[in-house]
Every structure is written in C-alpha cells, then in structure tokens.
Write an enzyme that holds these catalytic residues in place. Structure first.
Site, mmCIF file in Angstrom:
data_model
loop_
_atom_site.group_PDB
_atom_site.id
_atom_site.type_symbol
_atom_site.label_atom_id
_atom_site.label_comp_id
_atom_site.label_asym_id
_atom_site.label_seq_id
_atom_site.Cartn_x
_atom_site.Cartn_y
_atom_site.Cartn_z
ATOM 1 N N CYS A 129 0.724 -1.076 0.006
ATOM 2 C CA CYS A 129 0.038 0.115 0.055
ATOM 3 C C CYS A 129 0.981 1.453 0.044
ATOM 4 C CB CYS A 129 -1.058 -0.079 1.119
ATOM 5 S SG CYS A 129 -2.056 1.330 1.353
ATOM 6 N N LEU A 130 0.725 2.310 0.987
ATOM 7 C CA LEU A 130 1.598 3.391 0.879
ATOM 8 C C LEU A 130 3.070 2.994 1.299
ATOM 9 C CD1 LEU A 130 -0.788 6.092 2.983
ATOM 10 C CD2 LEU A 130 -0.754 5.692 0.546
#
Length: 588
Positions: free
Chosen positions: A324-325
C-alpha cells in the site's frame, strides 16, 4: 540619533498588518477545524462547488431535462405494468436487475410482494439519478463524478433494506425471535454510541491479542529509532537464500496484517521458504510528531532499515517489499537510490501499491485544493489525523458493505459479526502526522509529483523512470483503495523491462493476505512486457494465464529466481532490543 526619530505611519502599519493577517488566518483555521468535527473531514465548500457546477448546468440544459422527464415517465409505466402483472399472478419479470456486486437483495423475501415492489422502485430511482447526474454538458468531469457519487450515497441511505418494515429479512427475524433481535440491536447501538462519545477504541477479542495469537512469528527487534522498530525474524530452515527480504508496510496500518495468525502469516510463509525476513514496524505518531514529513519517513524508514540489514547480514543486495503506501514510499526510496548510484536494492515487490495517482479510485474524488486545506485545518488542532477520521472516508467507498450492511445486521438483526484475525487487525487503527499527511496528499494525490518527475528527495527530483530493478507488482480485483489498473501502471512508469504483474481475487487487504490453502482463491500472472512490447492492462487481463490457489507460491518462485548465489547458513541475529512484535505496535 536615528533610533530617536519618530516612526512614520507607514513603518508602524507594516507589522500591524502582518499581525492582523496572522490573526485572521489563525481564526479561519480554528473555525474550519471546528466545522470539520461536524463534517467528518469533508469540505462543505468543495461539495457545494461540485453541486453548483452540476445544478447550474442542469438549469441551462432543457434538452437534458426533457430526457429525464421522459425517462421518469418511462420508468413509471414500466413499474406500474410490473405491479399489474404481479397482481394478476402472472409470471412477472423485473424492471431492473441489481448490480452483480450488490448483495442487498439476495434474500428470498425480495421476490415476493410487497418487497419486490420496494426493490424495483428503488432500483428504478437509482437508475434515474444516475442518468441525472451524468452527461450534463459543461459540467467538469471531476465535479460530475463527485455529484454522482454523492447521489449514490444519499440513495443508499434511503434504500428499503435499511428499514424494518420494508426489509423482509429483518421482519422474518423479528417474527422468529419475538422482537429479541431489536432489543439486542438497541444494546449494540448504545454500546457503540458510548464508545464514540467517550472516544474509546473497540476492545480486542481475547482470542486475537497482539503478541499472543497475532504477530507471533519468532523474531527480535534489532533496531529502533523515533519512527520504526526493525524486526528480524528467526530462521526456520537449515539453509536460507543469500539475499534478505525487507517488508515496508503502510504507516496507515499496523504491520502485523502481514503476520496475522500463524496459518495466514506472510512472514512465517517466507521464513519457512528459506528467506531471511526483516519487517518495519511503524510507531503510532502523536502530537509531538506533527512536523515529521515524507522525507523523515523515507530516511528513518526504509533507508535506515536497509543500512541496518546490510550491517547485520553483510548482504550486498536486499529484496524490498512494499504494501500500500509502504510500496509508494519504497518506490520513492528506490528511485532516489537509483539516481544516486546506490545499487543495494535487488528487486522490488509492490503489494496493492501505486506510483501514479491519477486513477486511484473514488478516493480521489474529494482530493482537491479545498479538501486538502480543510484536512490541514482539521489536523492543525491535534497535530495528526485521527484514525476515526480516516476510517469514515474508506467506509464511504464501500458504504453498502461497511455502513448500511453493518447497520442492518448489528442494529436491526441484532447480530454482531464473528471476530477473526483480519477484523481484529482492522480495528487496531493508527494516526498520521500533520506534515507527512499534508505532503502526501498535496505532492502525491493532488499534484501527482512523483509520477510527473517533480518530487524532490534531498533537493533534487526523482521519478519512477529512475527505477530499473526487476519488479513484482500485485493488484486485487475489487480494490477500492488502489484499483488494479492503477497498480498496473508500474510497468509503464519505470525503466524496468522485467515486470511481472499479478491480479488476484479479493480486496485491498484480503487479496494480499491470500495464503496457500485459502479456499476459493485464484489469480492471473504474467509479464507486462512481451518481446520488449508494453502490454496494456486490458490486453494483459485477456492473455494472462489463470492459476488456482495462492499467488504467494508464484511470488516465492520469482524471488528465488532473482537471488544471486547459492543458499547459505542463516545469518546471525542482530543485537536484540526486545522480542517481536516489539513495543511500537502496542502503542494505542
């Protein structure tokens, strides 16, 4: 002397004007911060701008209005014909079919009167509003999408599934239990309301406790700084691959989604496959961390971890994994390393991660200058973005499943969901510092600086085009946070021609936590480049080979193929600070 000369009105006014300006700005910030508590972080100005753009252009579109009036009459005729057929006991079809992903009307009771009429009336109304909020000439595309999304949210709130008397499943449950479900639902509602008012976190079930049943893969915290604890996991095989693996999870979540229960732990799976695994565990920030920015997260996160891993293992190359991030941050770090001639990164695996945010799903609908400045004012008060404020935005993306379905089952059916490890992790929320989140929203989401080559690291720009290592990218079919076609852009953005893409079933979290043996799992896997020819996402989806089971197996084969050298004895563990899962993961 000059100091004794009188001060002119112009000289006296300048600091006064500056002081007044600062006071005005502070007043505005405090005012918007107060409003944000009522709007859950959504900017009213932004919503009104979108609405006025649509409403004014609709008012100047008599042709569109005539079309909508005609559609309303047509829907009315179809609906009354349908009711007449039902009344005459003829086999009636349907006016509108629910969307294939809409699970609200799957109960058998929706096929019988009067509930089938409620269902059809709702679906026809939904169709009309979809037409009304789209294809209005002159409306900016981004405004049209917001208006259409907002209309869907309002309609979903009024769906017949949300009310006792119009939902056959709830009525059947009420008759069956003699109304006990409504009493239980009221107790559930009061319990949740109390937690909200007192700002209490949902308690973790006894069977899902961090360090006891979750995040229990043996390991040691071997490094700690202000932002991370670095965990080194104990080997489980006599021989290991020569190059270690570093996992960088998103700071928006606790790391142990990749080390849940032993049976579905990605970390345990990797160690059992003969890999030396390190994990970044982010500290949950508070007010004193307000000024930590993206570059602090890069330097104290993946870069500090890479330095420590090299010192401990002596390995010249490390395989990075970003979720994800965390994948976005790892990509920025990889680009800066490549720019500076740092070749310690052997490969990069991106799990539901994005480098380009132009097609980052419906979450981007509300990311504009008005919304970002409003969020900055909201964070100004505490110095961070609270987890509950983030949760609301993600719930809106899947409101049927995460809001209205919960209302029905917990408050009207009186049924609490059965806990599992993924749900326990999901309730263990985190915060984000003011400066970092502001930079992330502005430079990545709003301005897309990294993909455009404008994002600066240590004073000089970096771009995905700097990256030239083999890449394994994973997208999930029903991801509302990082849509798979956005994750697929990895191959287009980087210079790497060795890019393998996997599309697996499931969502943003469940699709990644897809251990071998998990029922009903399948995935497609293939190269993005064929004979030096870039394959579009649509073309790739048509041609990629489909496999049954877990994509983890294909990934491990890929990681082993990109190792350099023969297997070795496990490297020594670093100097232990404490046992895994460490202390940062326990900070509430």
């Amino acid at each position: 002397m000059k100091d004794d000369l009188p001060i002119s009105p112009e000289e006296n006014a300048q600091p006064l004007h500056q002081s007044e300006r600062e006071l005005a700005q502070m007043t505005d910030t405090a005012y918007r911060a107060a409003i944000s508590q009522l709007t859950t972080g959504l900017s009213p100005a932004s919503l009104l701008l979108n609405y006025y753009d649509w409403a004014l252009h609709m008012a100047m579109s008599p042709g569109k209005q005539m079309q909508l009036a005609e559609l309303a009459v047509e829907n009315g005729v179809r609906f009354y014909r349908y009711l007449a057929e039902c009344a005459l006991n003829h086999q009636a079809g349907v006016c509108e079919q629910p969307d294939s992903h809409d699970r609200r009307f799957r109960h058998e009771g929706w096929n019988h009167q009067p509930f089938n009429a409620f269902q059809q009336a709702f679906l026809l109304t939904q169709k009309w509003w979809d037409e009304a909020t789209t294809n209005v000439r002159g409306v900016a595309l981004e405004h049209e999408k917001v208006v259409n999304f907002t209309a869907r949210q309002l309609l979903d709130a009024m769906a017949p599934t949300n009310f006792i008397l119009s939902n056959p499943e709830i009525l059947a449950k009420t008759v069956e239990t003699g109304g006990r479900n409504l009493i239980d639902g009221w107790h559930n509602y009061m319990e949740d309301l109390r937690r909200v008012l007192l700002k209490e976190k949902e308690p973790q079930p006894e069977e899902f406790q961090v360090g006891k049943t979750l995040a229990v893969t043996p390991g040691k915290v071997i490094y700690r700084n202000r932002l991370i604890e670095l965990i080194q996991y104990a080997p489980t095989t006599d021989k290991v691959q020569p190059e270690p693996v570093l996992i960088v999870p998103a700071w928006i979540m606790k790391y142990y989604i990749l080390d849940l229960s032993p049976e579905n732990s990605m970390v345990k799976f990797l160690t059992d496959q003969g890999f030396t695994v390190f994990m970044v565990s982010w500290r949950n920030p508070d007010a004193e961390d307000a000024e930590l920015g993206m570059m602090d997260y890069r330097q104290m996160g993946p870069m500090a971890a890479i330095d420590q891993i090299q010192q401990i293992t002596g390995a010249a190359r490390i395989h990075g994994v970003g979720y994800c991030l965390g994948g976005t941050l790892l990509s920025i770090a990889a680009a800066a390393m490549a720019r500076d001639g740092d070749d310690r990164l052997a490969t990069m695996t991106l799990l539901a991660a994005q480098m380009d945010f132009t097609e980052a799903g419906e979450l981007t609908l509300f990311i504009n200058e008005s919304e970002v400045s409003f969020l900055e004012d909201m964070m100004w008060k505490n110095g961070y973005l609270d987890a509950s404020q983030m949760a609301g935005a993600f719930q809106l993306l899947r409101s049927n499943d995460l809001i209205w379905s919960r209302l029905q089952h917990e408050y009207l059916m009186g049924e609490r969901p059965t806990s599992n490890d993924l749900m326990a992790w999901n309730s263990d929320t985190t915060r984000m510092p003011y400066r970092m989140h502001s930079e992330y929203l502005r430079h990545l989401f709003l301005d897309n600086d990294f993909a455009a080559g404008r994002f600066e690291v240590e004073g000089f720009p970096v771009t995905p085009r700097d990256i030239n290592v083999p890449i394994f990218a994973v997208g999930t079919e029903t991801d509302h946070v990082a849509p798979w076609k956005s994750a697929y852009k990895t191959g287009e953005l980087t210079r790497s021609e060795d890019v393998t893409f996997v599309l697996t079933n499931g969502g943003h979290n469940a699709g990644v936590v897809s251990e071998p043996g998990h029922p009903r799992r399948h995935y497609r896997m293939g190269h993005i480049f064929t004979n030096n020819h870039y394959t579009s996402a649509e073309e790739w989806a048509e041609k990629a080979k489909e496999y049954q089971g877990s994509w983890w197996l294909g990934w491990v084969d890929w990681l082993k193929m990109h190792q350099t050298g023969e297997q070795i004895a496990p490297p020594k563990m670093g100097k232990a600070i404490c046992d895994a899962p460490g202390t940062y993961v326990l900070i509430p």
